[in-house]
Design an enzyme around this catalytic site. Structure first.
Site, PDB file in Angstrom:
ATOM      1  N   ARG A  46       0.847  -1.319  -0.032  1.00  0.00           N
ATOM      2  CA  ARG A  46       0.241   0.376  -0.370  1.00  0.00           C
ATOM      3  C   ARG A  46       0.946   1.042  -0.284  1.00  0.00           C
ATOM      4  O   ARG A  46       1.335   1.697   0.563  1.00  0.00           O
ATOM      5  CB  ARG A  46      -0.829  -0.506   0.743  1.00  0.00           C
ATOM      6  CG  ARG A  46      -1.354   0.909   1.392  1.00  0.00           C
ATOM      7  CD  ARG A  46      -2.799   1.017   2.206  1.00  0.00           C
ATOM      8  NE  ARG A  46      -2.296   1.720   3.424  1.00  0.00           N
ATOM      9  CZ  ARG A  46      -3.174   0.954   4.634  1.00  0.00           C
ATOM     10  NH1 ARG A  46      -4.303   0.371   5.020  1.00  0.00           N
ATOM     11  NH2 ARG A  46      -2.949   1.143   6.038  1.00  0.00           N
ATOM     12  N   SER A 115     -12.671  -4.163  -0.097  1.00  0.00           N
ATOM     13  CA  SER A 115     -13.037  -3.627   1.077  1.00  0.00           C
ATOM     14  C   SER A 115     -14.088  -3.339   1.723  1.00  0.00           C
ATOM     15  O   SER A 115     -15.167  -3.127   0.531  1.00  0.00           O
ATOM     16  CB  SER A 115     -12.303  -2.617   1.876  1.00  0.00           C
ATOM     17  OG  SER A 115     -10.844  -2.546   1.607  1.00  0.00           O
ATOM     18  N   LYS A 144      -5.902   4.415   8.692  1.00  0.00           N
ATOM     19  CA  LYS A 144      -6.284   5.200   7.863  1.00  0.00           C
ATOM     20  C   LYS A 144      -7.276   5.930   8.476  1.00  0.00           C
ATOM     21  O   LYS A 144      -8.382   5.440   9.312  1.00  0.00           O
ATOM     22  CB  LYS A 144      -7.213   4.103   7.290  1.00  0.00           C
ATOM     23  CG  LYS A 144      -6.175   3.045   5.982  1.00  0.00           C
ATOM     24  CD  LYS A 144      -6.912   2.428   5.294  1.00  0.00           C
ATOM     25  CE  LYS A 144      -7.491   2.575   4.123  1.00  0.00           C
ATOM     26  NZ  LYS A 144      -8.616   1.914   3.099  1.00  0.00           N
TER      27      LYS A 144
END
Length: 511
Positions: A46, A115, A144
């Site tokens: 990521r 997700s 996040k």
């Protein structure tokens, strides 16, 4: 849709997600190498703040390491990077490219994860062919910021009962709760800071791995009956519950396939509370419109004041507005009550070809309502009328969408169903981001396509009312209308263009 058996089998049990901001100056490759020695079984790269070239270089370095240990590499968000290096998979968010679009690009062998922030997201993901679901977030997390409220262990249990594909919990997972994730029904735990930020990633990973190997105190129940569609969103009893409210301002269709009737069916089918302001009465059936009776403008205003003054609304869908005076009045009331989430479907022509809007009303629409719209949803003929030129191909749609956006609306969705060909693709133009997103679908051969525009725009408004972003709202609505058309294709009603099946999900649930 089921996952392709030809794709690689992944052990999701200890799923590492990288985060450069937590690495304390250490390289991602070094951290991942240590985590591999500790026992991680899957790695997601990521990167949110590096150039594409840097991302590719790091992905290739990581891929070389992981291939030596036969551990799969998943790329977060960036489908282009995943394709460029031939990664094992890609992980998408709710605001990224849809699973169907991604599958067309990557083929059948690449893993696609997505997700999910609630049960409905998970159900849609499984239906669209996701290989696994990342339940996010399970617990509170600082890694996040753009995420929903934590789902907790109960959220995992609910999603586990609703879908069959693998589940990976993510968000706030550490040595104190990782076993709880598996007990609740997840197939694995996605860990970020507990490994990446650890002084010794190898030791941290090994400790987590050891906890996963231990015999669970209680296995998740697999014998629970499946949840019904209407109860999947929430199983908790909450005091002072509130509806997601959607107001439709549109004309009545006596045949029931379009207008207010289609809007209210759609709003209800999408889990919202529907209200209506009727702007016109039509004598209409599947063959055509034989008469239009405009509701007096003062009474339209009275209806709006009654709804806004008491119930309020979370989103508004606007359809047939017959005259300039009516358009101005509706715009004034929307401003007076500071209404947001406005979906404007510029209804001009019925499916039968009958005209539903006065010529002089088009200028009023441009001046008063379009600048207020969160989303403008014309089909190709309506976009052509608004721009004063014919649109005959998808190549012309992009510029048309940008030009319509310059009329003042925030976003534009041009529906391509009236174009020729085997596809029925729509184009979403995001004004602020100056970005075009294509929503692909195969054309369904049927005469039962009356009210598709009303249905789609009402579904979008419903999703906005529930708090979805514009991209997610449109994608979910596209999924819904495609399913409604397909489910209604086999029915016969009337002698012309019949309706779609607005409640097809409930029929599927019974089966």
């Amino acid at each position: 849709m089921k996952a392709d058996s030809a794709r690689i089998k992944i052990d999701y049990s200890l799923y590492l997600v990288t985060d450069r901001s937590l690495s304390q100056g250490r390289s991602t490759v070094d951290i991942v190498g240590a985590a591999i020695r500790g026992g991680v079984t899957c790695v997601q790269l990521r990167e949110k703040h590096c150039s594409t070239r840097e991302f590719l270089d790091e992905a290739r370095s990581l891929q070389s390491l992981l291939q030596q240990h036969r551990i799969p590499l998943i790329i977060n968000d960036r489908l282009d990077v995943a394709l460029a290096i031939g990664a094992d998979g890609v992980h998408l968010g709710q605001n990224d490219m849809s699973i169907a679009d991604a599958r067309r690009l990557v083929g059948e062998k690449m893993i696609i994860g997505i997700s999910a922030e609630n049960v409905d997201d998970a159900i849609i993901a499984e239906q669209e062919g996701a290989d696994y679901i990342g339940i996010s977030p399970v617990f509170t997390t600082d890694t996040k910021m753009d995420i929903a409220a934590p789902l907790g262990l109960e959220g995992i249990r609910l999603i586990r009962r609703a879908v069959k594909i693998p589940l990976v919990g993510i968000g706030g997972i550490n040595v104190g709760n990782i076993r709880d994730i598996v007990r609740a029904g997840a197939d694995g735990a996605a860990v970020v800071s507990a490994i990446v930020a650890a002084a010794c990633p190898e030791t941290a990973a090994a400790e987590l791995k050891q906890l996963l190997r231990q015999e669970p105190d209680a296995l998740p129940s697999v014998a629970s009956p499946p949840l019904t569609f209407i109860n999947r969103k929430s199983m908790k009893t909450v005091a002072n519950k509130k509806y997601h409210r959607v107001l439709t301002i549109a004309g009545s269709d006596s045949g029931g396939g379009a207008g207010i009737q289609a809007d209210l069916k759609t709003i209800g089918a999408n889990g919202c509370y529907g209200m209506s302001v009727i702007t016109a009465l039509t004598a209409q059936n599947t063959v055509g419109v034989t008469g239009i009776h405009g509701v007096p403008t003062p009474f339209v205003q009275q209806q709006m004041e009654a709804v806004f003054g008491d119930i309020g609304t979370d989103a508004v869908k606007i359809g047939m507005l017959f005259s300039p005076e009516l358009i101005k009045t509706v715009a004034e009331q929307l401003k007076k009550f500071a209404v947001t989430n406005i979906v404007l479907d510029p209804v001009m022509i019925a499916q039968s070809g009958d005209k539903l809007l006065q010529d002089e009303a088009i200028d009023a629409l441009k001046s008063h309502l379009i600048p207020m719209a969160t989303l403008l949803t014309p089909n190709v003929p309506e976009a052509s009328v608004l721009l004063g030129r014919e649109i005959t191909s998808m190549d012309m749609v992009y510029e048309a969408a940008k030009e319509l956006c310059r009329l003042g609306c925030a976003n534009v969705l041009i529906k391509g169903g009236h174009l020729e060909g085997e596809d029925s693709d729509d184009c979403l133009y995001l004004g602020e981001r100056e970005e075009m997103i294509f929503l692909f679908a195969k054309r369904i051969a049927t005469n039962n396509n009356h009210g598709t525009g009303c249905t789609l725009s009402s579904a979008i408004a419903s999703n906005l009312a529930k708090g979805d972003s514009i991209i997610t709202a449109v994608r979910k609505a596209k999924q819904y209308i495609t399913g409604a058309i397909a489910a209604g294709a086999g029915y016969t009603i009337g002698k012309g263009h019949g309706p779609v099946h607005h409640f097809y999900q409930f029929e599927q649930t019974k089966q």
